[in-house]
Write an enzyme that holds these catalytic residues in place. Structure first.
Site, PDB file in Angstrom:
ATOM      1  N   ARG A 543       0.855  -1.189   0.000  1.00 43.02           N
ATOM      2  CA  ARG A 543       0.000   0.000   0.000  1.00 43.02           C
ATOM      3  C   ARG A 543       0.889   1.236   0.000  1.00 43.02           C
ATOM      4  O   ARG A 543       2.060   1.182   0.392  1.00 43.02           O
ATOM      5  CB  ARG A 543      -0.919   0.001   1.220  1.00 43.02           C
ATOM      6  N   LYS A 567      -1.231  -2.397   8.248  1.00 38.08           N
ATOM      7  CA  LYS A 567      -2.368  -1.890   9.004  1.00 38.08           C
ATOM      8  C   LYS A 567      -2.380  -2.470  10.410  1.00 38.08           C
ATOM      9  O   LYS A 567      -1.912  -3.585  10.647  1.00 38.08           O
ATOM     10  CB  LYS A 567      -3.674  -2.269   8.291  1.00 38.08           C
ATOM     11  N   HIS A 637      -2.791   2.275  -5.469  1.00 40.67           N
ATOM     12  CA  HIS A 637      -3.505   1.037  -5.145  1.00 40.67           C
ATOM     13  C   HIS A 637      -3.800   0.221  -6.396  1.00 40.67           C
ATOM     14  O   HIS A 637      -4.017  -0.994  -6.306  1.00 40.67           O
ATOM     15  CB  HIS A 637      -4.804   1.355  -4.421  1.00 40.67           C
ATOM     16  N   ARG A 640      -1.287  -2.416  -6.754  1.00 43.29           N
ATOM     17  CA  ARG A 640      -1.531  -3.529  -5.830  1.00 43.29           C
ATOM     18  C   ARG A 640      -2.550  -4.485  -6.427  1.00 43.29           C
ATOM     19  O   ARG A 640      -2.389  -5.712  -6.322  1.00 43.29           O
ATOM     20  CB  ARG A 640      -2.008  -2.962  -4.494  1.00 43.29           C
ATOM     21  N   HIS A 663      -3.841 -10.162   3.530  1.00 44.70           N
ATOM     22  CA  HIS A 663      -5.277 -10.043   3.775  1.00 44.70           C
ATOM     23  C   HIS A 663      -5.699 -11.073   4.815  1.00 44.70           C
ATOM     24  O   HIS A 663      -5.126 -12.170   4.890  1.00 44.70           O
ATOM     25  CB  HIS A 663      -6.064 -10.279   2.482  1.00 44.70           C
ATOM     26  N   TYR A 672      -9.559  -8.036  -5.306  1.00 39.58           N
ATOM     27  CA  TYR A 672      -8.419  -7.309  -5.836  1.00 39.58           C
ATOM     28  C   TYR A 672      -8.094  -7.731  -7.264  1.00 39.58           C
ATOM     29  O   TYR A 672      -7.505  -6.963  -8.013  1.00 39.58           O
ATOM     30  CB  TYR A 672      -7.185  -7.564  -4.962  1.00 39.58           C
TER      31      TYR A 672
END
Length: 691
Positions: A543, A567, A637, A640, A663, A672
């Site tokens: 990211r 994250k 993004h 990605r 994920h 995605y």
């Protein structure tokens, strides 16, 4: 490393070199220095021992002075013609006369051997004088011995210099008197001592160095009239007045050069301390200036405003942060506009706040100005003034109920939820808007009001922002319920928003990635940086915030791994592909990165202000390069998404892709990848009862 370990490693190196690997590579693989390998295998010796060495003092030196030459030098030093001259003057005059034939340094050694260096005027005709005794004064109580000195202080500007007259009581370390002037003046010293003696009483002895103001007859006679004995240090001795000398060394380094002197404020009365940590050090920015110093400063600055003293320091700060000369001049114009506004309205620098800037902007707009007509134009100079303490920090009112509850909510997001700063700012923005709309009737809040607010908000906002608002508001409502503000969990009353992506994301392939790399000019620093950022985004699927958060210390070059800060403050290790490492090495090695002190960021900005790149900056790199090569506008993004799609195309399983993308569920990974139904068939579960 022990010799046995070295011998074992040498065996490994020999085995590797037998397979065709070079000595340099083999030593690097086993961790043995190449010099150690050659030294032990070729039996190198650092020196050849001498059988019968001669001591240095017994060796024959070809340039040694003979006894006659040494006697000639001593005769020149003792002669009546050169008795009043220094050693260097004696040497050159004797050299011109042909009396000596050695170097100046050798002549000095001869003079030192005969004890003829220093002040030679006392040694006229070979005579001498007794050295002065070290002054020793016994001090057993307060007020018995004072020590004083004059220390030079730097002002806000480079050309400003001030003289600090400081008198301390040696027993208690108490500053009995002090004042700041532009020059050393005997009469001011006399007045200072007269005031100190009138307030504290006369001491027995006042000790000082041999400065002109200390030995002035006016001061000595004034002290003698009060029964005070003057004591002085010996010439060229640095430890005869240690108390006042230490006071100057304590005050000087701890004072900010931009804030060392400020007018109109005086120190509070000090209390006796056991060590020298007086308010003069603690309140160094509030040192009082005498009326004469203030008058001279006003004459030097003329009609300038209260901020003119900080213009030079502001310019140096901007240059240090990498601003171009034109940008520095423009920022100085912003500071000058603030300075003129404060001067015209008779305001001090401490009165500069947000309301003052708003009035300044409104006045410039009313005058029809086209520049400096926004509050943001003055953010850089105001930030600098707040940083050095000239302008008070902007603090929200503690009486504002909204600010209070938002402060508690921010602490909740940081400590309980562990969110990053970008997510915290979004949640606080939504919470503040909701509180202002509801007039802070949070205790009486109902589910109907929450639903009505979301319906009205969604009618004027996009689907994406509406969904983010619902998520942020749900977090705020849960906080209100947990803290007891609301009795019911109103987060469950938030409606679900319908809406999906109407378009499928543009699928990227290796050809498109090659086009993006071709749009980077690797002959420039910015091109090397952009190439490394694109490679990291594409090959690792990071990211943009993770790329901006990379540090130089996150790369383990020996193991070929890189630490990713994802994250939820999660730190994860990923293998670093070869092309990623090569791109980063070119950027670090061939580029001329300007890194501010203390910055360990991997990717830094090339424009001022220098420092680590932000997540928005990483996204701007992708958008700028994609427009340059003719691809559709995209963000970071999108790369990605392309990474996940390429992994699917190359036969990777969905759990493997989810692990690379970091994920938590495979369903998120499937969203995605832009693939055909055949490749996603493994995700579809069989229908119950189907044939």
């Amino acid at each position: 490393m022990a010799r046995t370990q070295q011998i074992a490693l040498i065996g490994f190196v020999d085995e590797l070199t037998a397979t065709g690997i070079g000595v340099r590579a083999a030593c690097g693989l086993v961790g043995l220095p190449r010099s150690t390998y050659y030294r032990l295998t070729h039996h190198y010796r650092h020196y050849r021992p001498v059988t019968d060495p001669i001591p240095q003092k017994n060796r024959q030196q070809p340039a040694t002075l003979t006894a006659a030459e040494r006697a000639a030098g001593v005769s020149a030093l003792e002669s009546a013609e050169y008795a009043e001259l220094s050693v260097v003057q004696t040497y050159w005059r004797a050299f011109d006369a042909g009396l000596v034939c050695c170097s100046e340094r050798t002549f000095y050694r001869v003079a030192a051997e005969q004890n003829m260096v220093g002040d030679r005027r006392r040694r006229k005709h070979g005579g001498g004088s007794a050295s002065r005794h070290k002054p020793i004064v016994h001090c057993g109580r307060v007020g018995e011995l004072w020590s004083w000195d004059v220390t030079e202080l730097r002002g806000p500007r480079t050309q400003d210099r001030y003289k600090l007259y400081l008198v301390i009581d040696v027993f208690s370390r108490y500053p009995v008197a002090w004042r700041i002037e532009y020059t050393e003046n005997t009469q001011r010293a006399v007045d200072m001592f007269a005031a100190a003696i009138a307030e504290h009483g006369a001491p027995g002895v006042v000790h000082a160095d041999n400065g002109a103001i200390m030995r002035a007859h006016t001061l000595v006679e004034a002290l003698a009239d009060n029964g005070v004995l003057a004591s002085y240090t010996r010439p060229r001795v640095s430890d005869d007045n240690p108390f006042s000398d230490y006071a100057g060394s304590v005050i000087m380094p701890r004072m900010n050069p931009c804030e060392r002197v400020r007018a109109g404020r005086r120190l509070p009365r000090a209390e006796p301390f056991g060590i020298i940590t007086w308010p003069i050090d603690a309140y160094s920015v509030q040192i009082f200036r005498s009326e004469e110093a203030e008058m001279k400063m006003r004459q030097s600055v003329g009609d300038a405003g209260p901020l003119s003293l900080y213009a030079e320091g502001f310019g140096e700060n901007l240059e240090g942060r990498g601003y171009a000369p034109d940008s520095v001049r423009w920022r100085l114009r912003q500071l000058a506009a603030l300075d003129r506004w404060l001067r015209d309205h008779r305001l001090a620098a401490g009165d500069l706040d947000a309301a003052c800037v708003d009035r300044l902007v409104a006045a410039r707009r009313a005058e029809g100005r086209t520049t400096l007509v926004a509050v943001a134009n003055f953010s850089v100079p105001i930030s600098y003034l707040r940083e050095i303490g000239v302008v008070p920090p902007e603090v929200s009112s503690q009486l504002d109920p909204v600010s209070q509850i938002l402060g508690r909510y921010r602490s909740y997001l940081v400590t309980e939820r562990g969110l990053v700063e970008s997510s915290i700012s979004v949640n606080l923005r939504v919470a503040e808007s909701f509180c202002r709309k509801q007039a802070l009737r949070l205790e009486e809040l109902s589910a109907a009001e929450v639903t009505a607010y979301i319906v009205a908000f969604s009618a004027r906002s996009s689907i994406g922002w509406s969904k983010k608002t619902v998520s942020a508001l749900a977090s705020f409502l849960r906080f209100l319920h947990v803290t007891g503000v609301t009795a019911q969990p109103l987060a469950a009353a938030l409606p679900k928003l319908a809406g999906h992506r109407r378009t499928v994301p543009c699928e990227l392939d290796e050809y498109d990635f090659a086009r993006l790399l071709g749009g980077c000019d690797c002959s420039r620093d910015v091109g090397l940086r952009d190439c490394a950022i694109l490679t990291v985004l594409w090959r690792l699927g990071l990211r943009r915030g993770e790329v901006a958060g990379l540090r130089v210390d996150d790369i383990d070059w020996r193991r070929g791994e890189i630490t990713i800060r994802g994250k939820g403050h999660r730190h994860e290790l990923l293998p670093m592909p070869i092309d990623v490492g090569e791109a980063i090495v070119r950027y670090l090695h061939d580029g001329h990165r300007r890194v501010p002190p203390g910055c360990r960021a991997l990717f830094v900005q090339v424009r001022a202000p220098e420092g680590a790149m932000s997540p928005d900056g990483v996204g701007d790199v992708v958008a700028r390069v994609s427009r340059r090569v003719g691809l559709p506008a995209m963000g970071a993004h999108r790369l990605r998404h392309g990474t996940a799609t390429q992994l699917v195309r190359n036969g990777a399983s969905w759990p493997e892709i989810a692990q690379v993308m970091r994920h938590r569920t495979v369903a998120v990974t499937a969203s995605y990848a832009t693939v055909d139904p055949v490749l996603t068939s493994e995700l579809a579960r069989p229908w119950p009862g189907a044939l």
